[in-house]
Design an enzyme around this catalytic site. Structure first.
Site, mmCIF file in Angstrom:
data_model
loop_
_atom_site.group_PDB
_atom_site.id
_atom_site.type_symbol
_atom_site.label_atom_id
_atom_site.label_comp_id
_atom_site.label_asym_id
_atom_site.label_seq_id
_atom_site.Cartn_x
_atom_site.Cartn_y
_atom_site.Cartn_z
ATOM 1 N N TRP A 105 -1.301 -5.226 6.675
ATOM 2 C CA TRP A 105 -0.169 -4.394 6.701
ATOM 3 C C TRP A 105 0.726 -4.253 5.739
ATOM 4 C CZ3 TRP A 105 4.981 -3.123 8.939
ATOM 5 C CH2 TRP A 105 4.658 -2.040 9.064
ATOM 6 N N HIS A 106 2.024 -5.421 5.478
ATOM 7 C CA HIS A 106 2.786 -5.957 5.599
ATOM 8 C C HIS A 106 2.992 -5.653 3.677
ATOM 9 C CE1 HIS A 106 3.482 -7.078 10.138
ATOM 10 N NE2 HIS A 106 4.832 -7.259 9.173
ATOM 11 N N GLY A 107 1.916 -6.227 3.310
ATOM 12 C CA GLY A 107 2.061 -6.091 2.304
ATOM 13 C C GLY A 107 0.568 -6.217 1.465
#
Lengths: 467, 373
Positions: free
Chosen positions: A320-322
């Protein structure tokens, strides 16, 4: 447009305040919706269409879920799943398509090409927000929103659009239709906004510059101390940046009559990694807990299943963070540490002295930030090696320079990571009420210094050398 | 009761401060006239972007608008000065890579350089010398960070240019390397306080060293005249420390008057080593030889004297008033802007001195020495 920009502070925000507080109360949500759309479309106006589509189908599907949830659970569930799939498809397309294409290419399978589309701002945040809507309706935890305008105002709401907190619909539903504005609340909002702005502009940006300059040092200038200082500055940067943004969001929310849930609770004072994740980006952890971990069975089906559930959640959290492998690795790393803590380490940790708990937690957190900071593995590895044995000295003139020039900044950062500042201020007010008169002066000082730093960031005298 | 009232007054006051600040600046911004040029940044400021459907929906209207907004922000330079002051009061010893040194000196920070670029640059010089069968006279000038180390605040760090220069010299043993760093570190005021260049006194030290090491003769006598007291240099602009006192600009004349004809790359001619008009501009260092030019030819009234070819950066400009008095003709090249051949100017080898004159930092980082190759 970010909050810590001149355009936001001295053009967008005054206009929004003016219009919002002049119009009749019934128009406030439409005004908020329109201005939020403008905010969203500022960088990439074309994506307003994506946003409108997202609002429309979530609202519509939500209505269907609500319609069938009593009479026909199966059908309601289908609508809910369809809605989730559509949301994930949008997020997947914009955020992960190129990543997938590039990885397939690396494997020699080049049947899809990267598209190099810009990422619609806040898509990771608002998609998660929007998904909570049909799910909560299905779970009978909230009702459907009748007005598409109110729903649109919820999804796009500019204070939390870019960087959270991830506000769940059920937490805000009542406020959408009925909320109070008061001088007191507005002032609480100002205080919170100023704290956030100062964290972002004065602390996060300054620490970011130190980290950048340290990670660009050639090998001959490196030292172990400098490397640790570098990653510490990165840790400060990312915390003050993110929590500063949340503060500004919560503050702006209050000014417009909303109460958002807290997103950070002094994470760097945590006594274990498990504790850290109860304090860091709480709206995301809660989201994953309620919509992934518990539906997967949580801890109710034995340890092996629980371990798998934890790993799933952390794989997703990382991703989700990247869209990059280092974030996946970062998530997996945390997953493993959390499992270790859960299975046995926490028991020992509880008996350990306080300082050891903090040192252990920060050690793990800082290591994890190295994984997070470098999307390029070789750079990350190089930095890690400098932290342990690969630097050319333990301490050198460069380290002393960084420590000396940033001594007060670092001290302020340390204090700002703890509740000490807040508690001292409250104690001071309790003892001597006259200190309350400092508030307007502090606000003026904060605004002046922050504006100076923001203007300075656009100052570009370096060209001189080339003329 | 009174407590509640006080709290209310504070709340009203705080909200008023907040509102007046953002609304006040917004309104003032709206009505104050736009400036066009920033002297400190040496660039034109952005003007209001084009409003068209094309630019708004598919162009860069948003970033252009934000650039315009910040470029034309009310009191821009004052905010920048405030930031420098705030950093200083927070204990920082530098701002934007410039140290706040004692005696109102602003000294450039020099943290690191690219070692492979330096290796290349040394190689280019050595190859050039070999190809043209000349012995180069190499003069690398340390920056103020080394020369004025004693004025730096505690904890300041810079590359040790004395060591850097002697390391570089050690790699070119067959060239004539001119030692200057120790002299510039001795007591004396050898650098501008607000600029990264050496000043007239520093350049005189350089000239003396050249006399000893290249020309093998006594230095000539010169007179010094202050032509401006208002030079605010590159370090002034970069640091944001706009409270710093300006530097004087010194004109250097030989005691026995000489005449000079200076011809630039475009054929324009100046009958002096000084560009008087530049004294009206902000960067007054360009007073010396009109600042950076790709190619400059200097003819003097010395008949039948020697010739010189100089490969240089701007550190050479203030040295030339001294050096020009020793030659009949000088050809000077700035490789950052010149990309023709230098070799063809070295025909009469016996009668030509070839110089390489650089600030040590530029010599380490400049990517243009490849032109020599």
């Amino acid at each position: 447009m970010v909050f810590s920009s001149l355009t936001f502070l001295f053009a967008y925000l005054p206009v929004v305040f003016l219009v919002y507080f002049i119009v009749p109360a019934a128009w406030r949500n439409p005004v908020l919706f329109l201005f939020s759309l403008f905010f969203y479309g500022w960088g990439e106006p074309v994506y307003v269409a994506v946003m409108l589509f997202s609002i429309l189908f979530n609202w519509l599907f939500g209505a269907f879920v609500a319609k069938y949830r009593k009479k026909n659970r199966e059908l309601a569930k289908k609508w809910m799943i369809a809605c989730i799939v559509l949301n994930l498809a949008l997020l997947g397309f914009f955020k992960y398509y190129d990543f997938l294409a590039e990885n397939l290419q690396a494997l020699g399978l080049s049947f899809i090409e990267p598209l190099h589309l810009g990422l619609p701002i806040g898509i990771s945040f608002y998609t998660f927000q929007a998904m909570s809507y049909p799910i909560d309706i299905y779970r009978n935890e909230t009702d459907a929103q009748r007005s598409v305008i109110n729903f649109g105002a919820y999804v796009t709401m500019f204070p939390q659009l870019i960087a959270g907190p991830i506000v769940r619909y059920r937490d805000i539903a009542a406020m959408l239709t009925k909320r109070t504005h008061s001088l007191q609340k507005f002032n609480a909002g100002i205080d919170r906004f100023m704290i956030g702005l100062a964290k972002k502009v004065l602390l996060a940006n300054s620490c970011g510059m130190i980290f950048e300059s340290i990670s660009a040092l050639p090998q001959a200038q490196t030292s172990t101390v400098t490397a640790w200082l570098g990653i510490l500055c990165y840790a400060f940067q990312i915390y003050f940046d993110f929590s500063g943004y949340s503060d500004m969001a919560i503050g702006l929310g209050k000014m417009f009559g909303f109460e958002f849930l807290e997103n950070f609770n002094y994470p760097y004072t945590a006594v274990s990694v498990t504790d850290f994740w109860r304090r860091w980006h709480m709206s995301l952890s809660t989201w994953f807990r309620d919509y992934v971990y518990i539906p997967l069975g949580g801890n109710r089906h034995g340890l092996p299943r629980q371990i798998m559930n934890i790993m799933t959640v952390w794989l997703l959290t990382g991703f989700w963070h990247g869209a990059s492998w280092n974030f996946v690795l970062w998530g997996v790393f945390y997953g493993i540490v959390l499992i270790i803590e859960k299975t046995f380490l926490l028991r020992y940790l509880e008996k350990a002295p306080g300082w050891l708990k903090h040192v252990y937690t920060m050690f793990i957190v800082l290591l994890a930030w190295v994984l997070f900071a470098f999307t390029d593995f070789s750079q990350g590895l190089q930095f890690l090696s400098r932290m342990f044995f690969g630097a050319s000295a333990f301490i050198n003139g460069v380290s002393i320079y960084y420590l000396r020039s940033n001594f007060i900044l670092l001290a302020v950062c340390f204090i700002a990571c703890t509740p000490v500042g807040k508690e001292t201020w409250e104690k001071l007010l309790k003892k001597e009420k006259r200190f309350i008169w400092l508030r307007p002066a502090l606000i003026l000082l904060g605004l002046t210094v922050c504006t100076a730093f923001i203007v300075d960031a656009t100052y570009n005298p370096f060209l001189y050398f080339r003329f | 009761m009174k407590k509640r009232r006080n709290e209310n007054i504070v709340n009203i006051l705080s909200a008023a401060v907040f509102a007046v600040f953002i609304f006040g600046i917004a309104i003032v911004n709206l009505f104050h006239g736009n400036g066009s040029f920033s002297e400190n940044e040496n660039r034109y400021l952005a003007s209001f972007p084009e409003v068209s459907a094309q630019n708004v929906f598919f162009g860069d209207f948003d970033t252009e608008f934000e650039t315009w907004f910040s470029d034309q922000f009310i009191g821009r330079d004052t905010w920048i000065e405030r930031k420098a002051a705030a950093r200083r009061s927070m204990g920082a010893i530098e701002n934007n890579g410039v140290y706040f040194a004692s005696g109102q000196r602003l000294i450039q920070q020099f943290l690191s350089y690219d070692e492979s670029q330096l290796e290349h640059n040394i190689r280019y010089l050595l190859d050039f010398a070999e190809e043209n069968k000349v012995r180069l006279n190499v003069l690398l000038v340390p920056g103020a960070g080394t020369g004025e180390k004693k004025f730096l605040p505690f904890g300041a760090y810079n590359v040790d240019e004395t060591k850097l220069i002697s390391d570089i010299y050690a790699q070119m043993p067959s060239q004539n390397c001119i030692e200057i760093a120790p002299a510039l570190s001795s007591s004396g005021d050898y650098y501008f306080h607000t600029d990264h260049h050496w000043n007239a006194e520093g350049a005189k030290t350089g000239y003396d060293a050249i006399c000893r090491s290249v020309l093998k003769k006594e230095s000539l006598a010169f007179s010094y005249t202050e032509v401006s007291d208002d030079f605010k240099g590159t370090m002034y602009s970069r640091s944001g420390a706009f409270w710093t006192k300006a530097d004087p600009v010194i004109r250097i004349d030989p005691v026995h008057p000489r005449s000079f004809t200076v011809t630039f790359e475009d054929g324009s001619v100046m009958h002096s080593l000084y560009a008087d008009a530049r004294l009206k501009e902000k960067d007054k260092y360009t007073y010396y030889l009109d600042g950076n030019h790709p190619y400059v030819n200097i003819k003097t009234d010395i008949e039948g004297g020697r010739r010189a070819v100089i490969i240089k950066d701007s550190f050479a400009h203030i040295l030339l008033p001294f050096l020009a008095c020793e030659y009949s003709e000088i050809d000077m090249f700035d490789l950052r802007y010149y990309n023709g051949s230098v070799s063809e100017y070295i025909k009469d080898r016996e009668n030509t001195d070839v110089y390489v004159i650089y600030g040590a930092e530029t010599f380490c980082t400049d990517k243009n020495l490849a032109v020599l190759w």
